[in-house]
Design a protein around this motif. Sequence first.
Motif, PDB file in Angstrom:
ATOM      1  N   CYS A   4       0.373  -2.585  -3.912  1.00  0.00           N
ATOM      2  CA  CYS A   4       1.173  -1.684  -3.079  1.00  0.00           C
ATOM      3  C   CYS A   4       2.321  -2.429  -2.384  1.00  0.00           C
ATOM      4  CB  CYS A   4       0.267  -1.025  -2.052  1.00  0.00           C
ATOM      5  SG  CYS A   4       1.037   0.308  -1.110  1.00  0.00           S
ATOM      6  N   GLU A   5       2.018  -3.597  -1.848  1.00  0.00           N
ATOM      7  CA  GLU A   5       3.030  -4.378  -1.125  1.00  0.00           C
ATOM      8  C   GLU A   5       4.106  -4.920  -2.056  1.00  0.00           C
ATOM      9  OE1 GLU A   5       1.388  -7.437   1.449  1.00  0.00           O
ATOM     10  OE2 GLU A   5      -0.415  -6.223   1.661  1.00  0.00           O
ATOM     11  N   GLU A   6       3.677  -5.413  -3.227  1.00  0.00           N
ATOM     12  CA  GLU A   6       4.601  -6.085  -4.130  1.00  0.00           C
ATOM     13  C   GLU A   6       5.496  -5.141  -4.920  1.00  0.00           C
ATOM     14  OE1 GLU A   6       2.200  -8.539  -6.615  1.00  0.00           O
ATOM     15  OE2 GLU A   6       1.823 -10.050  -5.046  1.00  0.00           O
ATOM     16  N   LYS A   7       4.975  -3.948  -5.252  1.00  0.00           N
ATOM     17  CA  LYS A   7       5.710  -3.081  -6.174  1.00  0.00           C
ATOM     18  C   LYS A   7       6.248  -1.780  -5.582  1.00  0.00           C
ATOM     19  CE  LYS A   7       3.257  -4.790 -10.274  1.00  0.00           C
ATOM     20  NZ  LYS A   7       2.490  -4.406 -11.482  1.00  0.00           N
ATOM     21  N   CYS A   8       5.535  -1.241  -4.613  1.00  0.00           N
ATOM     22  CA  CYS A   8       5.890   0.110  -4.163  1.00  0.00           C
ATOM     23  C   CYS A   8       6.759   0.130  -2.914  1.00  0.00           C
ATOM     24  CB  CYS A   8       4.614   0.915  -3.909  1.00  0.00           C
ATOM     25  SG  CYS A   8       4.937   2.625  -3.443  1.00  0.00           S
ATOM     26  N   SER A   9       7.734   1.007  -2.927  1.00  0.00           N
ATOM     27  CA  SER A   9       8.577   1.212  -1.747  1.00  0.00           C
ATOM     28  C   SER A   9       8.783   2.715  -1.503  1.00  0.00           C
ATOM     29  CB  SER A   9       9.945   0.538  -1.940  1.00  0.00           C
ATOM     30  OG  SER A   9      10.603   1.075  -3.085  1.00  0.00           O
ATOM     31  N   GLU A  10       8.075   3.535  -2.292  1.00  0.00           N
ATOM     32  CA  GLU A  10       8.279   4.978  -2.225  1.00  0.00           C
ATOM     33  C   GLU A  10       7.149   5.718  -1.517  1.00  0.00           C
ATOM     34  OE1 GLU A  10       8.305   5.537  -6.379  1.00  0.00           O
ATOM     35  OE2 GLU A  10      10.391   4.959  -6.653  1.00  0.00           O
ATOM     36  N   SER A  11       5.912   5.224  -1.640  1.00  0.00           N
ATOM     37  CA  SER A  11       4.731   5.877  -1.063  1.00  0.00           C
ATOM     38  C   SER A  11       4.631   7.336  -1.473  1.00  0.00           C
ATOM     39  CB  SER A  11       4.769   5.770   0.467  1.00  0.00           C
ATOM     40  OG  SER A  11       4.744   4.422   0.871  1.00  0.00           O
ATOM     41  N   THR A  12       4.784   7.609  -2.783  1.00  0.00           N
ATOM     42  CA  THR A  12       4.700   8.979  -3.298  1.00  0.00           C
ATOM     43  C   THR A  12       3.293   9.555  -3.176  1.00  0.00           C
ATOM     44  OG1 THR A  12       4.351   8.036  -5.513  1.00  0.00           O
ATOM     45  CG2 THR A  12       6.595   8.665  -4.936  1.00  0.00           C
ATOM     46  N   CYS A  13       2.318   8.692  -2.962  1.00  0.00           N
ATOM     47  CA  CYS A  13       0.922   9.147  -2.842  1.00  0.00           C
ATOM     48  C   CYS A  13       0.701  10.002  -1.605  1.00  0.00           C
ATOM     49  CB  CYS A  13      -0.016   7.934  -2.809  1.00  0.00           C
ATOM     50  SG  CYS A  13       0.364   6.776  -1.460  1.00  0.00           S
ATOM     51  N   LEU A  14       1.513   9.811  -0.589  1.00  0.00           N
ATOM     52  CA  LEU A  14       1.300  10.493   0.687  1.00  0.00           C
ATOM     53  C   LEU A  14       1.550  11.995   0.616  1.00  0.00           C
ATOM     54  CD1 LEU A  14       3.093   7.961   3.090  1.00  0.00           C
ATOM     55  CD2 LEU A  14       0.701   7.987   2.386  1.00  0.00           C
ATOM     56  N   ALA A  15       2.517  12.394  -0.193  1.00  0.00           N
ATOM     57  CA  ALA A  15       2.960  13.789  -0.206  1.00  0.00           C
ATOM     58  C   ALA A  15       1.905  14.761  -0.724  1.00  0.00           C
ATOM     59  CB  ALA A  15       4.232  13.911  -1.043  1.00  0.00           C
ATOM     60  N   LYS A  16       1.045  14.299  -1.598  1.00  0.00           N
ATOM     61  CA  LYS A  16       0.105  15.209  -2.255  1.00  0.00           C
ATOM     62  C   LYS A  16      -1.277  15.278  -1.612  1.00  0.00           C
ATOM     63  CE  LYS A  16       2.977  16.421  -5.534  1.00  0.00           C
ATOM     64  NZ  LYS A  16       3.416  17.820  -5.717  1.00  0.00           N
ATOM     65  N   CYS A  17      -1.559  14.444  -0.642  1.00  0.00           N
ATOM     66  CA  CYS A  17      -2.899  14.445  -0.029  1.00  0.00           C
ATOM     67  C   CYS A  17      -3.136  15.758   0.727  1.00  0.00           C
ATOM     68  CB  CYS A  17      -3.062  13.259   0.916  1.00  0.00           C
ATOM     69  SG  CYS A  17      -4.696  13.198   1.698  1.00  0.00           S
ATOM     70  N   PRO A  18      -4.121  16.560   0.313  1.00  0.00           N
ATOM     71  CA  PRO A  18      -4.331  17.881   0.938  1.00  0.00           C
ATOM     72  C   PRO A  18      -4.905  17.837   2.355  1.00  0.00           C
ATOM     73  CG  PRO A  18      -6.064  17.426  -0.654  1.00  0.00           C
ATOM     74  CD  PRO A  18      -5.055  16.316  -0.800  1.00  0.00           C
ATOM     75  N   THR A  19      -5.506  16.718   2.744  1.00  0.00           N
ATOM     76  CA  THR A  19      -6.102  16.640   4.084  1.00  0.00           C
ATOM     77  C   THR A  19      -5.394  15.649   5.013  1.00  0.00           C
ATOM     78  OG1 THR A  19      -7.657  14.885   3.446  1.00  0.00           O
ATOM     79  CG2 THR A  19      -8.388  17.170   3.120  1.00  0.00           C
ATOM     80  N   GLY A  20      -4.428  14.928   4.481  1.00  0.00           N
ATOM     81  CA  GLY A  20      -3.721  13.942   5.292  1.00  0.00           C
ATOM     82  C   GLY A  20      -4.559  12.704   5.566  1.00  0.00           C
ATOM     83  N   ALA A  21      -5.564  12.467   4.715  1.00  0.00           N
ATOM     84  CA  ALA A  21      -6.447  11.322   4.914  1.00  0.00           C
ATOM     85  C   ALA A  21      -5.760  10.003   4.610  1.00  0.00           C
ATOM     86  CB  ALA A  21      -7.690  11.448   4.028  1.00  0.00           C
ATOM     87  N   ILE A  22      -4.702  10.054   3.813  1.00  0.00           N
ATOM     88  CA  ILE A  22      -3.934   8.846   3.500  1.00  0.00           C
ATOM     89  C   ILE A  22      -2.553   8.992   4.117  1.00  0.00           C
ATOM     90  CG2 ILE A  22      -3.147   9.776   1.266  1.00  0.00           C
ATOM     91  CD1 ILE A  22      -3.337   6.913   0.160  1.00  0.00           C
ATOM     92  N   GLU A  23      -2.117   7.955   4.816  1.00  0.00           N
ATOM     93  CA  GLU A  23      -0.830   8.029   5.489  1.00  0.00           C
ATOM     94  C   GLU A  23      -0.166   6.666   5.577  1.00  0.00           C
ATOM     95  OE1 GLU A  23      -1.457   9.494   9.439  1.00  0.00           O
ATOM     96  OE2 GLU A  23      -2.487   7.688  10.102  1.00  0.00           O
ATOM     97  N   ALA A  24       1.093   6.678   5.961  1.00  0.00           N
ATOM     98  CA  ALA A  24       1.836   5.422   6.100  1.00  0.00           C
ATOM     99  C   ALA A  24       1.312   4.654   7.307  1.00  0.00           C
ATOM    100  CB  ALA A  24       3.319   5.705   6.268  1.00  0.00           C
ATOM    101  N   ARG A  25       1.215   3.329   7.168  1.00  0.00           N
ATOM    102  CA  ARG A  25       0.778   2.514   8.305  1.00  0.00           C
ATOM    103  C   ARG A  25       1.978   2.219   9.179  1.00  0.00           C
ATOM    104  NH1 ARG A  25      -0.208  -2.047  10.801  1.00  0.00           N
ATOM    105  NH2 ARG A  25       1.275  -3.260   9.604  1.00  0.00           N
ATOM    106  N   SER A  26       1.895   2.612  10.437  1.00  0.00           N
ATOM    107  CA  SER A  26       3.012   2.414  11.361  1.00  0.00           C
ATOM    108  C   SER A  26       2.943   1.044  12.001  1.00  0.00           C
ATOM    109  CB  SER A  26       2.975   3.493  12.450  1.00  0.00           C
ATOM    110  OG  SER A  26       1.738   3.502  13.124  1.00  0.00           O
TER     111      SER A  26
END
Length: 268
Positions: free
Chosen positions: A246-268
């Motif tokens: 996640c750290e090395e390759k991703c900068s989009e965090s597209t996984c967040l948009a589809k979570c139906p319960t909001g259990a996964i989120e961006a770390r502030s």
Amino acid sequence: MESSIMILVILALVGLGFGFILAVASKKLAVKTNPLIHIVEEILPKGQCGACGYAGCAAYAEAVVLNPEVSPSLCVPGKEPVAKSVAELTGKEPAKIEPRIAHVRCAGEKGKATLSFIYTGMQECTAANLVKGGPKGCKYGCMGFGTCVKACPFGALSIGENGLPVVNSKICTGCGACETACPKHVIQMLPLDAHIKVNCNSKDKGAVVRKLCTTACIGCGLCAKNCSYGAITIEGNLAIVDNKICEEKCSESTCLAKCPTGAIEARS
């Protein structure tokens, strides 16, 4: 009268004799301590957290000075500055220390997570866990009695108004004492640069967990399907993030948009 005085004199002489013998023995048998051990110990943060694998800072200081195999980079709270200082004093090569921070894998606060019963016993997580796994409906969730707060040697944790632990990112050293203390294994150490976090620890199937907590991960896999780099997998009905990918390759965090319960989120 004279016999009493004589007895006191004899006792005094015997006492002096034993004292002299003990003083000589203490000097002869004294174990000399390497002064470098105390110097290294003074550098350490004195949290006595045990993250180094030793029983406190003094034990680690002794080990790193006397044992050439012990790394100077084991003090997680001290991070690179302490590792560098210890390495210089001991003539060793410091290893890179990855900064990390405590993360509470539960968002089941009051009103969002159900209770199985009202608990009135000792307000301590380990004790409450012995009573049918605790009062929460979700037996994987945080019970909120603050055992982790008490275990933190740096005062980086507190219980928020929602009944869940709050991590002070400015104080947290990532020592892991809270992680060890939690009987539910709710707390985990995340890399400081982690992009996202999963706020759930439940292994129950989606149909079960939906009834227990509105913010829980239901293991639907939508986050994994929407991750372009395969950094997320579903294990035991729970989303697991490979932070390195996640750290090395991703900068989009597209996984967040589809979570139906909001259990996964961006770390502030």
